[in-house]
Design an enzyme around this catalytic site. Structure first.
Site, mmCIF file in Angstrom:
data_model
loop_
_atom_site.group_PDB
_atom_site.id
_atom_site.type_symbol
_atom_site.label_atom_id
_atom_site.label_comp_id
_atom_site.label_asym_id
_atom_site.label_seq_id
_atom_site.Cartn_x
_atom_site.Cartn_y
_atom_site.Cartn_z
ATOM 1 N N ARG A 148 1.952 8.125 10.340
ATOM 2 C CA ARG A 148 1.734 9.544 10.076
ATOM 3 C C ARG A 148 0.584 10.106 10.899
ATOM 4 O O ARG A 148 0.658 11.206 11.434
ATOM 5 C CB ARG A 148 1.380 9.680 8.589
ATOM 6 C CG ARG A 148 1.942 10.839 7.869
ATOM 7 C CD ARG A 148 1.573 10.688 6.407
ATOM 8 N NE ARG A 148 2.686 10.151 5.646
ATOM 9 C CZ ARG A 148 3.371 10.842 4.747
ATOM 10 N NH1 ARG A 148 3.053 12.091 4.491
ATOM 11 N NH2 ARG A 148 4.361 10.306 4.081
ATOM 12 N N GLU B 298 -0.336 -9.067 -0.892
ATOM 13 C CA GLU B 298 -0.944 -8.486 0.311
ATOM 14 C C GLU B 298 -2.183 -7.660 -0.069
ATOM 15 O O GLU B 298 -2.356 -6.504 0.321
ATOM 16 C CB GLU B 298 0.045 -7.635 1.114
ATOM 17 C CG GLU B 298 -0.372 -7.448 2.569
ATOM 18 C CD GLU B 298 0.626 -6.621 3.383
ATOM 19 O OE1 GLU B 298 0.630 -5.392 3.262
ATOM 20 O OE2 GLU B 298 1.403 -7.233 4.139
ATOM 21 N N ASP C 114 0.793 -1.228 0.000
ATOM 22 C CA ASP C 114 0.000 0.000 0.000
ATOM 23 C C ASP C 114 0.825 1.277 0.000
ATOM 24 O O ASP C 114 0.397 2.301 0.527
ATOM 25 C CB ASP C 114 -0.903 -0.007 1.243
ATOM 26 C CG ASP C 114 -0.122 -0.300 2.520
ATOM 27 O OD1 ASP C 114 1.099 -0.076 2.516
ATOM 28 O OD2 ASP C 114 -0.723 -0.748 3.514
ATOM 29 N N GLU D 181 -2.043 5.022 3.137
ATOM 30 C CA GLU D 181 -2.009 3.619 2.725
ATOM 31 C C GLU D 181 -3.377 3.055 2.354
ATOM 32 O O GLU D 181 -3.499 2.281 1.396
ATOM 33 C CB GLU D 181 -1.370 2.754 3.824
ATOM 34 C CG GLU D 181 0.120 2.994 4.038
ATOM 35 C CD GLU D 181 0.422 4.113 5.030
ATOM 36 O OE1 GLU D 181 -0.516 4.890 5.376
ATOM 37 O OE2 GLU D 181 1.581 4.242 5.445
ATOM 38 N N HIS E 232 11.906 5.989 15.232
ATOM 39 C CA HIS E 232 11.788 6.333 13.806
ATOM 40 C C HIS E 232 12.466 7.685 13.558
ATOM 41 O O HIS E 232 12.361 8.588 14.389
ATOM 42 C CB HIS E 232 10.294 6.395 13.456
ATOM 43 C CG HIS E 232 10.035 6.513 11.992
ATOM 44 N ND1 HIS E 232 9.954 7.721 11.335
ATOM 45 C CD2 HIS E 232 9.853 5.568 11.045
ATOM 46 C CE1 HIS E 232 9.725 7.508 10.058
ATOM 47 N NE2 HIS E 232 9.667 6.207 9.847
ATOM 48 N N HIS F 139 5.505 4.941 14.146
ATOM 49 C CA HIS F 139 5.891 5.714 12.956
ATOM 50 C C HIS F 139 4.702 6.171 12.117
ATOM 51 O O HIS F 139 4.886 6.830 11.105
ATOM 52 C CB HIS F 139 6.809 4.879 12.062
ATOM 53 C CG HIS F 139 6.055 3.831 11.278
ATOM 54 N ND1 HIS F 139 5.495 2.741 11.883
ATOM 55 C CD2 HIS F 139 5.757 3.739 9.965
ATOM 56 C CE1 HIS F 139 4.896 2.003 10.952
ATOM 57 N NE2 HIS F 139 5.031 2.587 9.784
#
Ligand code: UDP
Length: 406
Positions: free
Chosen positions: A236, A138, A116, A152, A267, A234
């Site tokens: 967003r 996936e 994604d 994603e 991260h 991590h």
């Protein structure tokens, strides 16, 4: 593994006897794509009649190269799409144009993309424009919320509109794709190749030391702790209040459970680094690490009592390693981990993280229950299944050959 399905094939590699070799182009750009593509590239090398070329877009170059080295994977095409402070539009445009160039030069019979990411979506779009069939690994994961995870969820939904072959990790992912109107004969239940990768890696990490970067005293202090809890963050959508709450909750927990070591590979995003350093940097039983290379990270997962994470792949890997995971998100596209009792969705509110961790540290019954049961994401043979399906369905004598582009 999910219950058998008529579209699930045995994991044995099909050794086709087609005389023409089938050319497949595998495109990857980020660390999770490299990890989850690795078993597919290994399986292709074992499959007669298939020639696989690997294209790396450069979306996360410094994180991808060590993964490729660990899995001993060579690269045929390298693009350089990464820019300082890159935005999604620019990144999408550069991948689209770069991958188009590779397609025109190479003319593969099939392109494979994974997951994604912007690399996945823009590459699938380039292949669609050039009428090259796309296999999506996936496929079928959904939160049905375009804002979480962003971007994603949008990327994977759009790739499902473009792909000719959909390799779905679980029966629920198959059902989702069918509900979206994708013909059943184009959807294949395979398991997740990330499980193949983590089981393969676990056998090869004996000398990996995840704490090597720590100063000596700190390292022995963390090593001598009663147990370790691993933290990653991590996403967003967690930047800002989410990551501040997560760090605040870890600080509360570190004070409340001094015999537990709280290990956090941080991260590199400045929001995450700043928050972790300023709130947790001086706490004795907290270890802030740089982002770890994959073998060190797998070793750390394996050595941890449980995990706190907003990562997608980590939810799957934790289930395969039989480690509970508390998911710091409000929704997950890996609901199978929650249904199977391996994961708990705890969100990002301070109290809900602290309460869930307290319960897991103090209730052996809850802990044992979360460690038990089979992994819902696969049995470690997904890549062989995918290659077997490709040889059967899309090879020169396959029944779907090129029909996907019609
Ligand atoms: N990972 C790693 N080092 C780290 C953190 C994660 O190698 O310090 C690996 C992890 O084992 C998994 C992948 O990176 O295979 C997950 O990546 P990430 O959490 O960035 O992305 P997501 O799965 O959420 O898309």
């Amino acid at each position: 593994m999910d219950e058998p399905d008529h579209r699930q094939v045995s994991p044995e590699v099909v050794t086709g006897n087609n005389c023409k070799r089938m050319k497949i182009l595998a495109i990857l750009g980020t660390r999770p794509e490299a990890v989850k593509f690795a078993p597919v590239i290994h399986a292709a090398a074992r499959q007669q009649g298939i020639e696989m070329q690997v294209c790396v877009t450069g979306q996360h170059r410094s994180l991808v190269d060590p993964v490729l080295k660990f899995f001993d994977i060579g690269v045929n095409h390298r693009l350089s799409v990464m820019r300082h402070n890159q935005d999604l539009s620019g990144l999408t445009t550069r991948v689209l144009e770069g991958v188009r160039g590779v397609l025109l030069a190479d003319r593969p019979d099939l392109m494979l993309v994974h997951g994604d990411t912007a690399t996945c979506f823009a590459s699938a779009l380039a292949a669609f424009y050039e009428r090259v069939p796309v296999g999506h690994i996936e496929a079928g994961l959904r939160t049905h919320d375009l804002s979480s995870p962003f971007p994603e969820e949008g990327m994977r939904q759009m790739v499902s509109r473009l792909a000719a072959f959909h390799f779905a990790p679980t029966a629920a992912n198959v059902a989702t794709l069918e509900q979206e109107g994708i013909p059943a004969e184009r959807i294949f239940l395979t398991g997740n190749t990330g499980i193949d990768a983590v089981l393969w890696a676990r056998e090869r990490i004996r000398r990996a030391d995840p704490l090597a970067s720590l100063e000596k005293n700190k390292r022995s202090q963390i090593r001598s702790a009663k147990r370790r809890v691993l933290i990653t963050s991590h996403r967003r959508e967690n930047f800002g209040a989410g990551i501040r709450n997560i760090c605040e909750a870890i600080a509360t927990l570190a004070a409340r459970h001094p015999a537990t070591a709280w290990v956090f590979p941080v991260h590199p995003n400045p929001e995450v680094t700043h928050c972790a350093q300023s709130r947790l940097g001086t706490l004795a039983n907290v270890a802030l690490l740089p982002p770890l290379e994959y073998p060190q990270f797998v070793a750390l997962m394996d050595q941890s009592y449980f995990l706190i994470s907003d990562s997608g792949g980590v939810q799957e890997e934790a289930a395969a390693l039989q480690k509970p995971v508390l998911v710091t998100r409000r929704t997950t596209e890996r609901a199978e981990a929650v249904w199977g009792g391996h994961a708990l969705l705890v969100g990002t509110a301070h109290d809900s993280i602290v309460n869930a961790v307290d319960r897991l540290l103090t209730s052996r019954v809850l802990y044992d229950r979360m460690c038990s049961g089979t992994c819902p994401f696969g049995d470690g043979a997904a890549a062989n299944r995918i290659l077997g399906i490709i040889a059967r369905e899309a090879g020169p004598t396959g029944k779907s050959h090129l029909a996907a582009t019609a």
